[in-house]
Design a protein around this motif. Structure first.
Motif, mmCIF file in Angstrom:
data_model
loop_
_atom_site.group_PDB
_atom_site.id
_atom_site.type_symbol
_atom_site.label_atom_id
_atom_site.label_comp_id
_atom_site.label_asym_id
_atom_site.label_seq_id
_atom_site.Cartn_x
_atom_site.Cartn_y
_atom_site.Cartn_z
ATOM 1 N N THR A 8 0.833 -1.202 0.000
ATOM 2 C CA THR A 8 0.000 0.000 0.000
ATOM 3 C C THR A 8 0.867 1.251 0.000
ATOM 4 O O THR A 8 0.625 2.194 -0.771
ATOM 5 C CB THR A 8 -0.942 0.004 1.228
ATOM 6 N N ALA A 9 1.894 1.280 0.821
ATOM 7 C CA ALA A 9 2.799 2.436 0.870
ATOM 8 C C ALA A 9 3.497 2.628 -0.474
ATOM 9 O O ALA A 9 3.602 3.761 -0.970
ATOM 10 C CB ALA A 9 3.825 2.254 1.985
ATOM 11 N N MET A 10 3.952 1.545 -1.084
ATOM 12 C CA MET A 10 4.619 1.647 -2.378
ATOM 13 C C MET A 10 3.648 2.077 -3.468
ATOM 14 O O MET A 10 4.016 2.821 -4.373
ATOM 15 C CB MET A 10 5.273 0.317 -2.763
ATOM 16 N N PHE A 11 2.403 1.611 -3.400
ATOM 17 C CA PHE A 11 1.401 2.008 -4.378
ATOM 18 C C PHE A 11 1.190 3.516 -4.323
ATOM 19 O O PHE A 11 1.166 4.191 -5.355
ATOM 20 C CB PHE A 11 0.073 1.273 -4.131
ATOM 21 N N VAL A 12 1.031 4.050 -3.124
ATOM 22 C CA VAL A 12 0.822 5.489 -2.958
ATOM 23 C C VAL A 12 2.035 6.253 -3.488
ATOM 24 O O VAL A 12 1.894 7.234 -4.237
ATOM 25 C CB VAL A 12 0.537 5.844 -1.480
ATOM 26 N N LEU A 13 3.233 5.814 -3.122
ATOM 27 C CA LEU A 13 4.445 6.472 -3.589
ATOM 28 C C LEU A 13 4.542 6.429 -5.114
ATOM 29 O O LEU A 13 4.821 7.442 -5.761
ATOM 30 C CB LEU A 13 5.683 5.816 -2.971
ATOM 31 N N LEU A 14 4.287 5.278 -5.696
ATOM 32 C CA LEU A 14 4.349 5.124 -7.144
ATOM 33 C C LEU A 14 3.304 5.998 -7.829
ATOM 34 O O LEU A 14 3.590 6.651 -8.835
ATOM 35 C CB LEU A 14 4.154 3.652 -7.522
ATOM 36 N N TYR A 15 2.102 6.047 -7.287
ATOM 37 C CA TYR A 15 1.030 6.857 -7.860
ATOM 38 C C TYR A 15 1.426 8.330 -7.879
ATOM 39 O O TYR A 15 1.285 9.018 -8.890
ATOM 40 C CB TYR A 15 -0.266 6.652 -7.064
ATOM 41 N N MET A 40 12.620 1.121 -11.405
ATOM 42 C CA MET A 40 11.675 1.390 -10.311
ATOM 43 C C MET A 40 10.863 0.141 -9.990
ATOM 44 O O MET A 40 10.598 -0.143 -8.817
ATOM 45 C CB MET A 40 10.728 2.544 -10.678
ATOM 46 N N GLY A 41 10.477 -0.603 -11.021
ATOM 47 C CA GLY A 41 9.726 -1.828 -10.794
ATOM 48 C C GLY A 41 10.492 -2.825 -9.953
ATOM 49 O O GLY A 41 9.950 -3.440 -9.032
#
Length: 159
Positions: A8-15, A40-41
């Motif tokens: 979840t934290a990585m999703f927010v950062l990536l978004y 990045m992936g």
């Protein structure tokens, strides 16, 4: 549960990072930007799964990313006011044959990129462009001068 929180934290950062990088299509990316996304992936995978290389850990990470992507998609569908905030909004970059430099700077577009897209759209001169709009997906829509909208057909009309 730890994987879900990290995903979840990585999703927010990536978004947030993707939104900050700007509106570019894959075909418009420089080779460096493409390599950056690949790297990045890999970095995201390491940060999300840490040392958990199990099938369960991978499925949890992928499921969490899919959950948040679907949640954002539904949020923009159900609450149209969120759409501009989450997906971005179209921006006029050419108006009546004149380039709007402030909007180019805002999206880090060059005049050469506009001219290249014009050529791909079959438009030879900037003076022939009534409107050019940078869409949220990164495409540029052109409306040529003197182009009239197509007449509306009734449903019963034969084509």
């Amino acid at each position: 549960m730890d994987i879900v929180l990290r995903a979840t934290a990585m999703f927010v950062l990536l978004y947030v990072l993707i939104r900050l990088l700007g509106k570019r299509e894959l075909g418009q990316m420089t080779p460096f930007e493409l390599v950056l996304l690949v790297v990045m992936g890999d970095l995201i995978q390491q940060g999300v799964t840490h040392n958990d290389f199990s099938l369960t850990g991978g499925m949890l990470a992928i499921g969490t990313f899919a959950f948040w992507a679907l949640t954002l998609s539904w949020a923009t569908y159900l609450f149209p006011k969120l759409k501009n905030m989450l997906d971005g909004e179209p921006r006029v970059i050419v108006k009546y044959g004149t380039i709007i430099e402030a909007n180019l700077r805002r999206d880090r577009l060059t005049r050469d990129e506009i001219f290249s897209e014009m050529r791909l759209a079959g438009i030879a001169r900037l003076a022939d462009v009534e409107w050019a709009i940078l869409e949220p997906q990164g495409k540029i829509s052109f409306i040529a001068r003197g182009s009239a909208p197509a007449p509306q057909q009734d449903e019963g009309d034969a084509v």
